[in-house]
Write a protein that holds these residues in place. Structure first.
Motif, mmCIF file in Angstrom:
data_model
loop_
_atom_site.group_PDB
_atom_site.id
_atom_site.type_symbol
_atom_site.label_atom_id
_atom_site.label_comp_id
_atom_site.label_asym_id
_atom_site.label_seq_id
_atom_site.Cartn_x
_atom_site.Cartn_y
_atom_site.Cartn_z
ATOM 1 N N PRO A 208 1.005 -1.139 0.331
ATOM 2 C CA PRO A 208 -0.459 -0.118 -0.356
ATOM 3 C C PRO A 208 1.091 1.130 -0.792
ATOM 4 O O PRO A 208 0.231 2.314 -0.228
ATOM 5 C CB PRO A 208 -0.992 -0.291 1.634
ATOM 6 N N GLY A 209 2.214 1.322 0.298
ATOM 7 C CA GLY A 209 2.790 2.087 -0.192
ATOM 8 C C GLY A 209 3.605 2.312 1.453
ATOM 9 O O GLY A 209 2.823 2.415 2.605
ATOM 10 N N ARG A 210 4.477 3.488 1.052
ATOM 11 C CA ARG A 210 4.751 4.133 3.232
ATOM 12 C C ARG A 210 4.254 5.367 3.213
ATOM 13 O O ARG A 210 4.533 6.508 2.461
ATOM 14 C CB ARG A 210 6.191 3.934 3.205
ATOM 15 N N GLU B 2 -7.160 -5.366 14.396
ATOM 16 C CA GLU B 2 -5.883 -5.973 13.336
ATOM 17 C C GLU B 2 -5.583 -5.490 12.190
ATOM 18 O O GLU B 2 -4.898 -5.249 10.793
ATOM 19 C CB GLU B 2 -5.281 -6.935 13.468
ATOM 20 N N HIS B 3 -6.954 -4.641 11.740
ATOM 21 C CA HIS B 3 -6.900 -4.359 10.240
ATOM 22 C C HIS B 3 -7.291 -2.690 10.674
ATOM 23 O O HIS B 3 -8.178 -2.041 9.297
ATOM 24 C CB HIS B 3 -8.007 -5.454 9.940
ATOM 25 N N SER B 4 -7.229 -2.280 11.842
ATOM 26 C CA SER B 4 -7.979 -1.036 11.807
ATOM 27 C C SER B 4 -6.401 0.276 11.787
ATOM 28 O O SER B 4 -5.369 -0.312 11.959
ATOM 29 C CB SER B 4 -8.341 -0.367 12.806
ATOM 30 N N PHE B 5 -6.392 1.197 10.885
ATOM 31 C CA PHE B 5 -5.362 1.928 10.952
ATOM 32 C C PHE B 5 -5.241 3.127 11.703
ATOM 33 O O PHE B 5 -6.338 4.052 11.406
ATOM 34 C CB PHE B 5 -4.228 1.601 9.188
ATOM 35 N N LEU B 6 -4.143 3.752 11.506
ATOM 36 C CA LEU B 6 -4.403 5.437 11.777
ATOM 37 C C LEU B 6 -2.985 6.480 11.157
ATOM 38 O O LEU B 6 -1.338 5.750 11.295
ATOM 39 C CB LEU B 6 -3.256 5.264 13.817
ATOM 40 N N HIS B 7 -2.683 7.865 11.382
ATOM 41 C CA HIS B 7 -1.834 8.149 10.927
ATOM 42 C C HIS B 7 -1.312 9.080 12.284
ATOM 43 O O HIS B 7 -2.329 9.674 13.164
ATOM 44 C CB HIS B 7 -1.925 8.983 10.087
ATOM 45 N N THR C 197 2.236 6.058 10.061
ATOM 46 C CA THR C 197 0.657 5.526 9.617
ATOM 47 C C THR C 197 1.477 4.200 10.834
ATOM 48 O O THR C 197 2.565 3.509 10.531
ATOM 49 C CB THR C 197 1.190 4.950 8.093
ATOM 50 N N VAL C 198 0.360 4.138 11.139
ATOM 51 C CA VAL C 198 0.812 2.754 12.842
ATOM 52 C C VAL C 198 -0.668 2.264 13.105
ATOM 53 O O VAL C 198 -1.599 2.335 12.473
ATOM 54 C CB VAL C 198 0.896 3.416 14.167
ATOM 55 N N HIS D 218 -5.154 6.714 1.965
ATOM 56 C CA HIS D 218 -3.658 5.337 1.884
ATOM 57 C C HIS D 218 -4.466 5.092 3.210
ATOM 58 O O HIS D 218 -3.886 3.977 3.239
ATOM 59 C CB HIS D 218 -2.524 5.919 2.810
ATOM 60 N N LEU D 219 -4.818 5.065 3.737
ATOM 61 C CA LEU D 219 -5.744 4.025 5.042
ATOM 62 C C LEU D 219 -6.291 3.193 4.448
ATOM 63 O O LEU D 219 -6.136 2.067 5.192
ATOM 64 C CB LEU D 219 -6.079 5.242 6.020
ATOM 65 N N ILE D 220 -7.443 3.713 4.325
ATOM 66 C CA ILE D 220 -7.504 2.677 2.426
ATOM 67 C C ILE D 220 -7.399 1.430 2.373
ATOM 68 O O ILE D 220 -7.847 -0.003 2.142
ATOM 69 C CB ILE D 220 -8.856 3.336 2.029
ATOM 70 N N ARG D 221 -6.227 1.967 2.118
ATOM 71 C CA ARG D 221 -5.015 1.111 1.233
ATOM 72 C C ARG D 221 -4.817 0.392 2.217
ATOM 73 O O ARG D 221 -5.187 -1.238 2.060
ATOM 74 C CB ARG D 221 -3.995 1.894 0.258
#
Length: 253
Positions: free
Chosen positions: A81-83, A133-138, A87-88, A178-181
């Motif tokens: 998904p890229g860097r 485990e499938h939730s992401f933050l910036h 992002t954590v 990005h978080l969706i990716r």
């Protein structure tokens, strides 16, 4: 029901019943509730008879929520998904910071009120369907400025992107995309085949277009009707985890 002064309705009308016979009774029942409560009805676009019944009973259509889906099997499991620095993955240490950011991100959204710590725990991150485990933050300088929270969907092999939001000062930087990716790639690797979300498409909302660019397509709509005696905005939130009707609430980009 979202609080002691709000009432949410789900109605099913047998097609053979004359709605003109039901309207007076429904109007009377609503009148009893609206003395101290606000009444909001959530209706699938296919329930034409229910819509007509509500309108003849004094309701007005206020919002349109669009159900969207993304086929995760089209993703390459090896695709990165890229860097994006900061992002954590979701972790308990960020829980209350995410709640605070969510409250700020949704301040101007119809149908929302601030999440209390208790409601947040019971309905969101403490809910048994929540998928950390499938939730992401910036995170930037300790501040969570963008987030995506996922849960297990009612649909087979589906994941629900329940809450997606960014603080106003970082919007337009592509963080939500990005978080969706990240979430899509993670869910795909775990065997989920479809991602779902529901977004408020009313007014000048740009969110549906954002999600279309992220690979989602519209597959259905739900209308929100309000009684004429209700305020324009309910003192609650139509988010999936706090509504029996299903489907997440408005998700700002």
């Amino acid at each position: 029901m979202r609080n002691d002064k709000d009432l949410a309705l789900e109605l099913v009308v047998e097609p053979t019943i004359d709605r003109r016979q039901l309207a007076p009774g429904l109007t009377g029942a609503i009148g009893e509730f609206t003395r101290n409560s606000s009444v909001y009805a959530y209706v699938d676009e296919r329930q034409v008879a229910v819509q007509a019944l509500l309108e003849s009973s004094g309701f007005q259509r206020a919002r349109v929520f669009v159900t969207m889906k993304k086929n995760l099997t089209d993703l390459d499991e090896r695709a990165d998904p890229g860097r994006v620095t900061g992002t954590v993955g979701f972790a308990a240490e960020y829980d209350q910071r995410v709640r605070q950011t969510c409250n700020e991100a949704f301040t101007e959204h119809w149908g929302t009120r601030p999440w209390s710590a208790e409601d947040w725990r019971d309905s969101v991150t403490g809910n048994e369907e929540f998928l950390p485990e499938h939730s992401f933050l910036h995170v930037d300088a300790g501040v969570v400025d963008a987030f995506l929270l996922a849960s297990r969907s009612d649909h087979a092999d589906g994941v629900e992107f329940d809450l997606i939001g960014t603080l106003e000062e970082v919007r337009g930087r592509g963080l939500a995309t990005h978080l969706i990716r990240c979430a899509s790639s993670s869910a795909r690797a775990s065997g989920f085949t479809v991602a779902w979300l529901i977004v408020d498409s009313s007014g000048d909302s740009a969110a549906p277009a954002l999600y279309e660019r992220a690979g989602f397509e519209a597959v259905g709509r739900e209308f929100v009707f309000v009684s004429r005696t209700s305020p324009e905005t309910p003192a609650g939130r139509p988010a999936r985890l706090s509504r029996p009707a299903g489907g997440p609430g408005p998700t700002p980009p």
